[in-house]
Scaffold this motif. Structure first.
Motif, PDB file in Angstrom:
ATOM      1  N   ASP A   8       0.875  -1.181   0.000  1.00 14.85           N
ATOM      2  CA  ASP A   8       0.000   0.000   0.000  1.00 14.85           C
ATOM      3  C   ASP A   8       0.905   1.221   0.000  1.00 14.85           C
ATOM      4  O   ASP A   8       1.908   1.246   0.714  1.00 14.85           O
ATOM      5  CB  ASP A   8      -0.898  -0.001   1.242  1.00 14.85           C
ATOM      6  N   ASP A   9       0.561   2.237  -0.797  1.00  9.61           N
ATOM      7  CA  ASP A   9       1.406   3.428  -0.843  1.00  9.61           C
ATOM      8  C   ASP A   9       1.279   4.271   0.422  1.00  9.61           C
ATOM      9  O   ASP A   9       2.158   5.051   0.737  1.00  9.61           O
ATOM     10  CB  ASP A   9       1.106   4.283  -2.088  1.00  9.61           C
ATOM     11  N   ALA A  10       0.198   4.077   1.180  1.00 15.69           N
ATOM     12  CA  ALA A  10      -0.002   4.846   2.409  1.00 15.69           C
ATOM     13  C   ALA A  10       0.558   4.081   3.606  1.00 15.69           C
ATOM     14  O   ALA A  10       0.075   2.996   3.933  1.00 15.69           O
ATOM     15  CB  ALA A  10      -1.484   5.134   2.612  1.00 15.69           C
ATOM     16  N   LYS A  11       1.568   4.661   4.238  1.00 14.63           N
ATOM     17  CA  LYS A  11       2.175   4.026   5.412  1.00 14.63           C
ATOM     18  C   LYS A  11       1.114   3.762   6.483  1.00 14.63           C
ATOM     19  O   LYS A  11       1.127   2.723   7.138  1.00 14.63           O
ATOM     20  CB  LYS A  11       3.290   4.916   5.957  1.00 14.63           C
ATOM     21  N   PHE A  12       0.176   4.703   6.631  1.00 19.15           N
ATOM     22  CA  PHE A  12      -0.894   4.554   7.618  1.00 19.15           C
ATOM     23  C   PHE A  12      -1.701   3.279   7.362  1.00 19.15           C
ATOM     24  O   PHE A  12      -2.057   2.567   8.302  1.00 19.15           O
ATOM     25  CB  PHE A  12      -1.813   5.787   7.578  1.00 19.15           C
ATOM     26  N   MET A  13      -2.002   2.982   6.098  1.00 24.82           N
ATOM     27  CA  MET A  13      -2.787   1.790   5.785  1.00 24.82           C
ATOM     28  C   MET A  13      -1.971   0.519   6.055  1.00 24.82           C
ATOM     29  O   MET A  13      -2.517  -0.476   6.529  1.00 24.82           O
ATOM     30  CB  MET A  13      -3.267   1.811   4.327  1.00 24.82           C
ATOM     31  N   ARG A  14      -0.671   0.558   5.752  1.00 25.61           N
ATOM     32  CA  ARG A  14       0.183  -0.599   6.060  1.00 25.61           C
ATOM     33  C   ARG A  14       0.216  -0.831   7.570  1.00 25.61           C
ATOM     34  O   ARG A  14       0.107  -1.966   8.033  1.00 25.61           O
ATOM     35  CB  ARG A  14       1.597  -0.402   5.504  1.00 25.61           C
ATOM     36  N   MET A  15       0.333   0.241   8.330  1.00 24.88           N
ATOM     37  CA  MET A  15       0.350   0.139   9.795  1.00 24.88           C
ATOM     38  C   MET A  15      -0.988  -0.396  10.309  1.00 24.88           C
ATOM     39  O   MET A  15      -1.018  -1.227  11.220  1.00 24.88           O
ATOM     40  CB  MET A  15       0.625   1.504  10.447  1.00 24.88           C
ATOM     41  N   THR A  16      -2.083   0.075   9.733  1.00 24.94           N
ATOM     42  CA  THR A  16      -3.413  -0.382  10.142  1.00 24.94           C
ATOM     43  C   THR A  16      -3.533  -1.891   9.958  1.00 24.94           C
ATOM     44  O   THR A  16      -3.974  -2.604  10.866  1.00 24.94           O
ATOM     45  CB  THR A  16      -4.507   0.348   9.323  1.00 24.94           C
ATOM     46  N   LEU A  17      -3.127  -2.392   8.795  1.00 24.70           N
ATOM     47  CA  LEU A  17      -3.182  -3.830   8.544  1.00 24.70           C
ATOM     48  C   LEU A  17      -2.263  -4.588   9.496  1.00 24.70           C
ATOM     49  O   LEU A  17      -2.644  -5.621  10.044  1.00 24.70           O
ATOM     50  CB  LEU A  17      -2.800  -4.141   7.093  1.00 24.70           C
ATOM     51  N   LYS A  18      -1.059  -4.071   9.687  1.00 24.30           N
ATOM     52  CA  LYS A  18      -0.115  -4.735  10.603  1.00 24.30           C
ATOM     53  C   LYS A  18      -0.698  -4.821  12.008  1.00 24.30           C
ATOM     54  O   LYS A  18      -0.610  -5.857  12.659  1.00 24.30           O
ATOM     55  CB  LYS A  18       1.225  -3.977  10.626  1.00 24.30           C
ATOM     56  N   ASN A  19      -1.315  -3.733  12.450  1.00 18.81           N
ATOM     57  CA  ASN A  19      -1.900  -3.719  13.800  1.00 18.81           C
ATOM     58  C   ASN A  19      -3.048  -4.720  13.915  1.00 18.81           C
ATOM     59  O   ASN A  19      -3.195  -5.382  14.935  1.00 18.81           O
ATOM     60  CB  ASN A  19      -2.368  -2.317  14.178  1.00 18.81           C
TER      61      ASN A  19
END
Length: 120
Positions: A8-19
């Protein structure tokens, strides 16, 4: 423990999925922020599953999914889309993506989709 690649180009979305996946049975082995990186990461990591955003700079998720599936026909890819991207989701499924999840992410739906696709 299945290995996941999050794209995902949005770091926030990658973090959301990781969380969301933090306390689950999945191991996040890599992240990419565009389609070109996703292909490189897939080749080197050979993950069990990829979550792939559709709209990204450099190379979009649909092109990346087609490239990965062209090289690795057994790849398991779940497309991530915002509302209103139904046509691209249909194209991705026709190209071989196994499922799609809609943003904003619903934690239960994400885990259900990943569980289901990993069992395929």
């Amino acid at each position: 423990m299945p290995n996941l690649l999050i794209v995902d180009d949005a770091k926030f979305m990658r973090m959301t999925l990781k969380n969301m996946l933090n306390n689950s049975i999945y191991n996040i082995v890599g992240e990419a922020e565009n389609g070109e990186e996703a292909i490189e990461q897939y080749r080197s990591l050979q993950p069990d599953l990829v979550t792939m955003d559709i709209t990204m700079p450099v190379m979009d998720g649909l092109s990346a999914a087609k490239a990965i599936l062209g090289e690795f026909p057994d790849a398991k890819i779940i497309m991530c889309s915002a509302m209103g991207q139904q046509q691209m989701v249909i194209e991705a499924i026709e190209a071989g993506a196994k499922d799609f999840i809609v943003k904003p992410f619903d934690g239960g739906r994400v885990i259900d989709s990943i569980n289901r696709v990993c069992k395929m």
